[in-house]
Design a protein around this motif. Sequence first.
Motif, PDB file in Angstrom:
ATOM      1  N   ILE A 255       0.834  -1.208   0.000  1.00 36.34           N
ATOM      2  CA  ILE A 255       0.000   0.000   0.000  1.00 36.34           C
ATOM      3  C   ILE A 255       0.867   1.255   0.000  1.00 36.34           C
ATOM      4  CG2 ILE A 255      -1.668   1.320   1.356  1.00 36.34           C
ATOM      5  CD1 ILE A 255      -2.820  -1.357   2.282  1.00 36.34           C
ATOM      6  N   ASN A 256       1.908   1.253   0.847  1.00 39.26           N
ATOM      7  CA  ASN A 256       2.800   2.410   0.905  1.00 39.26           C
ATOM      8  C   ASN A 256       3.565   2.582  -0.401  1.00 39.26           C
ATOM      9  OD1 ASN A 256       2.073   2.968   3.573  1.00 39.26           O
ATOM     10  ND2 ASN A 256       3.627   1.578   4.392  1.00 39.26           N
ATOM     11  N   SER A 257       3.891   1.483  -1.053  1.00 40.64           N
ATOM     12  CA  SER A 257       4.617   1.570  -2.325  1.00 40.64           C
ATOM     13  C   SER A 257       3.736   2.154  -3.419  1.00 40.64           C
ATOM     14  CB  SER A 257       5.128   0.192  -2.736  1.00 40.64           C
ATOM     15  OG  SER A 257       6.006  -0.339  -1.774  1.00 40.64           O
ATOM     16  N   ILE A 258       2.461   1.769  -3.446  1.00 40.44           N
ATOM     17  CA  ILE A 258       1.562   2.273  -4.479  1.00 40.44           C
ATOM     18  C   ILE A 258       1.345   3.773  -4.345  1.00 40.44           C
ATOM     19  CG2 ILE A 258      -0.809   2.129  -5.349  1.00 40.44           C
ATOM     20  CD1 ILE A 258      -0.785  -0.825  -4.688  1.00 40.44           C
ATOM     21  N   THR A 259       1.351   4.283  -3.097  1.00 37.52           N
ATOM     22  CA  THR A 259       1.143   5.732  -2.908  1.00 37.52           C
ATOM     23  C   THR A 259       2.278   6.556  -3.504  1.00 37.52           C
ATOM     24  OG1 THR A 259       2.199   5.573  -0.722  1.00 37.52           O
ATOM     25  CG2 THR A 259      -0.202   5.370  -0.814  1.00 37.52           C
ATOM     26  N   VAL A 260       3.449   5.950  -3.769  1.00 40.44           N
ATOM     27  CA  VAL A 260       4.570   6.678  -4.364  1.00 40.44           C
ATOM     28  C   VAL A 260       4.239   7.134  -5.777  1.00 40.44           C
ATOM     29  CG1 VAL A 260       6.991   6.440  -5.091  1.00 40.44           C
ATOM     30  CG2 VAL A 260       6.254   5.487  -2.925  1.00 40.44           C
ATOM     31  N   LEU A 261       3.350   6.427  -6.455  1.00 40.64           N
ATOM     32  CA  LEU A 261       3.003   6.770  -7.831  1.00 40.64           C
ATOM     33  C   LEU A 261       2.180   8.048  -7.941  1.00 40.64           C
ATOM     34  CD1 LEU A 261       2.070   3.181  -9.078  1.00 40.64           C
ATOM     35  CD2 LEU A 261       4.198   4.417  -9.501  1.00 40.64           C
ATOM     36  N   ASN A 262       1.671   8.550  -6.820  1.00 42.00           N
ATOM     37  CA  ASN A 262       0.873   9.773  -6.821  1.00 42.00           C
ATOM     38  C   ASN A 262       1.786  10.970  -6.565  1.00 42.00           C
ATOM     39  OD1 ASN A 262      -1.055  11.774  -6.629  1.00 42.00           O
ATOM     40  ND2 ASN A 262      -2.253  10.773  -5.031  1.00 42.00           N
ATOM     41  N   PRO A 263       1.885  11.937  -7.494  1.00 39.98           N
ATOM     42  CA  PRO A 263       2.786  13.092  -7.306  1.00 39.98           C
ATOM     43  C   PRO A 263       2.478  13.914  -6.059  1.00 39.98           C
ATOM     44  CG  PRO A 263       2.071  12.950  -9.594  1.00 39.98           C
ATOM     45  CD  PRO A 263       1.261  11.953  -8.823  1.00 39.98           C
ATOM     46  N   SER A 264       1.226  13.887  -5.582  1.00 39.88           N
ATOM     47  CA  SER A 264       0.883  14.665  -4.395  1.00 39.88           C
ATOM     48  C   SER A 264       1.563  14.125  -3.135  1.00 39.88           C
ATOM     49  CB  SER A 264      -0.636  14.686  -4.193  1.00 39.88           C
ATOM     50  OG  SER A 264      -1.136  13.374  -3.998  1.00 39.88           O
ATOM     51  N   ASN A 265       2.047  12.882  -3.184  1.00 41.91           N
ATOM     52  CA  ASN A 265       2.719  12.287  -2.024  1.00 41.91           C
ATOM     53  C   ASN A 265       4.236  12.457  -2.068  1.00 41.91           C
ATOM     54  OD1 ASN A 265       0.250  11.276  -0.983  1.00 41.91           O
ATOM     55  ND2 ASN A 265       0.381   9.492  -2.326  1.00 41.91           N
ATOM     56  N   TRP A 266       4.757  13.105  -3.094  1.00 42.53           N
ATOM     57  CA  TRP A 266       6.197  13.299  -3.198  1.00 42.53           C
ATOM     58  C   TRP A 266       6.659  14.426  -2.281  1.00 42.53           C
ATOM     59  CZ3 TRP A 266       6.515  13.447  -9.289  1.00 42.53           C
ATOM     60  CH2 TRP A 266       6.176  12.177  -9.786  1.00 42.53           C
ATOM     61  N   PRO A 267       7.902  14.383  -1.807  1.00 40.58           N
ATOM     62  CA  PRO A 267       8.442  15.517  -1.040  1.00 40.58           C
ATOM     63  C   PRO A 267       8.654  16.732  -1.930  1.00 40.58           C
ATOM     64  CG  PRO A 267      10.134  13.850  -1.426  1.00 40.58           C
ATOM     65  CD  PRO A 267       8.830  13.249  -1.895  1.00 40.58           C
ATOM     66  N   LYS A 268       8.814  17.884  -1.306  1.00 42.46           N
ATOM     67  CA  LYS A 268       8.973  19.124  -2.085  1.00 42.46           C
ATOM     68  C   LYS A 268      10.222  19.068  -2.963  1.00 42.46           C
ATOM     69  CE  LYS A 268       6.516  22.113   1.167  1.00 42.46           C
ATOM     70  NZ  LYS A 268       6.596  23.311   2.048  1.00 42.46           N
ATOM     71  N   GLU A 269      11.326  18.650  -2.380  1.00 43.85           N
ATOM     72  CA  GLU A 269      12.568  18.491  -3.141  1.00 43.85           C
ATOM     73  C   GLU A 269      12.735  17.020  -3.477  1.00 43.85           C
ATOM     74  OE1 GLU A 269      14.315  20.963  -4.210  1.00 43.85           O
ATOM     75  OE2 GLU A 269      13.162  22.505  -3.132  1.00 43.85           O
ATOM     76  N   CYS A 270      12.009  16.558  -4.495  1.00 42.68           N
ATOM     77  CA  CYS A 270      11.982  15.131  -4.837  1.00 42.68           C
ATOM     78  C   CYS A 270      13.147  14.802  -5.766  1.00 42.68           C
ATOM     79  CB  CYS A 270      10.649  14.783  -5.503  1.00 42.68           C
ATOM     80  SG  CYS A 270      10.467  13.032  -5.881  1.00 42.68           S
ATOM     81  N   PRO A 271      14.141  14.010  -5.322  1.00 42.53           N
ATOM     82  CA  PRO A 271      15.245  13.625  -6.210  1.00 42.53           C
ATOM     83  C   PRO A 271      14.782  12.595  -7.236  1.00 42.53           C
ATOM     84  CG  PRO A 271      15.477  12.549  -4.095  1.00 42.53           C
ATOM     85  CD  PRO A 271      14.299  13.482  -3.969  1.00 42.53           C
ATOM     86  N   LEU A 272      15.570  12.459  -8.303  1.00 44.02           N
ATOM     87  CA  LEU A 272      15.197  11.524  -9.361  1.00 44.02           C
ATOM     88  C   LEU A 272      15.283  10.064  -8.909  1.00 44.02           C
ATOM     89  CD1 LEU A 272      16.891  13.173 -12.479  1.00 44.02           C
ATOM     90  CD2 LEU A 272      14.493  13.236 -11.814  1.00 44.02           C
ATOM     91  N   THR A 273      16.061   9.804  -7.881  1.00 43.08           N
ATOM     92  CA  THR A 273      16.188   8.425  -7.379  1.00 43.08           C
ATOM     93  C   THR A 273      15.142   8.095  -6.323  1.00 43.08           C
ATOM     94  OG1 THR A 273      17.804   9.216  -5.749  1.00 43.08           O
ATOM     95  CG2 THR A 273      18.659   8.356  -7.852  1.00 43.08           C
ATOM     96  N   CYS A 274      14.227   9.009  -6.062  1.00 41.42           N
ATOM     97  CA  CYS A 274      13.193   8.780  -5.041  1.00 41.42           C
ATOM     98  C   CYS A 274      12.262   7.651  -5.488  1.00 41.42           C
ATOM     99  CB  CYS A 274      12.409  10.061  -4.810  1.00 41.42           C
ATOM    100  SG  CYS A 274      11.032   9.891  -3.660  1.00 41.42           S
ATOM    101  N   GLY A 275      11.893   6.783  -4.548  1.00 38.99           N
ATOM    102  CA  GLY A 275      10.927   5.725  -4.832  1.00 38.99           C
ATOM    103  C   GLY A 275      11.478   4.536  -5.570  1.00 38.99           C
ATOM    104  N   GLY A 276      12.805   4.416  -5.676  1.00 47.77           N
ATOM    105  CA  GLY A 276      13.379   3.293  -6.411  1.00 47.77           C
ATOM    106  C   GLY A 276      13.083   1.953  -5.769  1.00 47.77           C
TER     107      GLY A 276
END
Length: 413
Positions: A255-276
């Motif tokens: 469930i927590n992994s699926i929420t990563v696909l939603n841009p609203s759940n990203w941090p403000k300074e989201c690096p390109l390697t986030c959610g790998g």
Amino acid sequence: MFGSHSGVAKRVQQSFPNVILWYCFNHRLELAVGDAVAEISGTNHFKILFDKLYHIYHSSAKNKRELEECCQELSEQFFTVGRVLDNRWVASSFRTVKVIWNLYYPLHCHLTKGSEDPSRNPSEKQTFKGLATKLASSSFVLNLATMYDCLEELSSLSLDLQERKITLPRAHALIFRAIRVFNSMVDYPGIKYKEIKCLVDKVGTERKFKGVLIQDNRKRDVVIPYGQLMRSLAANLEKRLVAFRGTENDLSRLINSITVLNPSNWPKECPLTCGGEEIKFMCDVFHLDDAVARRGFQEYIDNVRTEGLLEPPEKLVDLIKATKTIAVSTAECERGFSQMNILASTVRSSLTIKTLSTLMFIKCVGPPPQEFCPTLYARSWKGSASDNSKACARKRKVDEEHDYNIIWKKLKT
């Protein structure tokens, strides 16, 4: 259903080893409500009273007709009185409470008239009198408002979880929102409870609810504690719907992994390697190429940050579609069972499995009548009938020595 040796889940897993299994969210919701009802003693008294009203108007056509006539006299719309907190889903219980709320005045009038009806026996008159007195007590209207507020929220959650387009992250967000709502209702009660509480606090003839004068509680009347019920519902929802049984860590992680696909759940300074790590875990669950998905997710982050594009790239589409295939509830199966019970009735018990399956498919998946074009099928049937005219004619055995032959011949002349 979830037996470890010969349950349905085990048998399904033998044929499909990669299937994702857990309890239906709607059934978990019913278990949470049942736990809360068992913890709060006042809800049992409320349920018993509603069961009495249900039996009075369900088992007697006369009582139901008289209540309908009473509604017509008072210019009120008539609704059938159902049951509350039974084996049906919680949305049905809310409909019953809503019916009693709307029919409160006609219902009290009919019970009062029934207690004075000379055609009824003393036992019936006493039952009607007791119910009329109970309906006019402050404890009943307070309990009615309490159950109205909580069942309205539970009904909304249950109907949302039954939708065909519901996804796992959306269902999880709705559940957490419902928990927060019940926790906030402890200090900030709902609209119906506020209305009845202000009415009960009044004195004299001002204590009228829908035209009925509200009386003080008797010693044996039980009032449902509003805050305790809301806290119990919030705690049991969290226990039943958030803490999964069996593969608890994997499900929570999914469930927590699926929420990563939603841009609203990203941090403000989201690096390109986030959610790998999350992308790799989901690809392992759905047997997809994690390298392609991770590159697609990096492209997705870059597009959102630089160009503001919310459309996911093609490399990420397969993973997003896979996450939407996870079944949240068995509501669709329940709809199929309902249609089967309607089709295979006592007067149509000779239907074969093939015919019943075909009819169920049409009812569950087929288009509505306004969307169906019968021209193509009518032409096909007409063509097959013209090719084989003998198939259209049904052979019937003619009984020339029937007793009514003389009468039938007279009808033709």
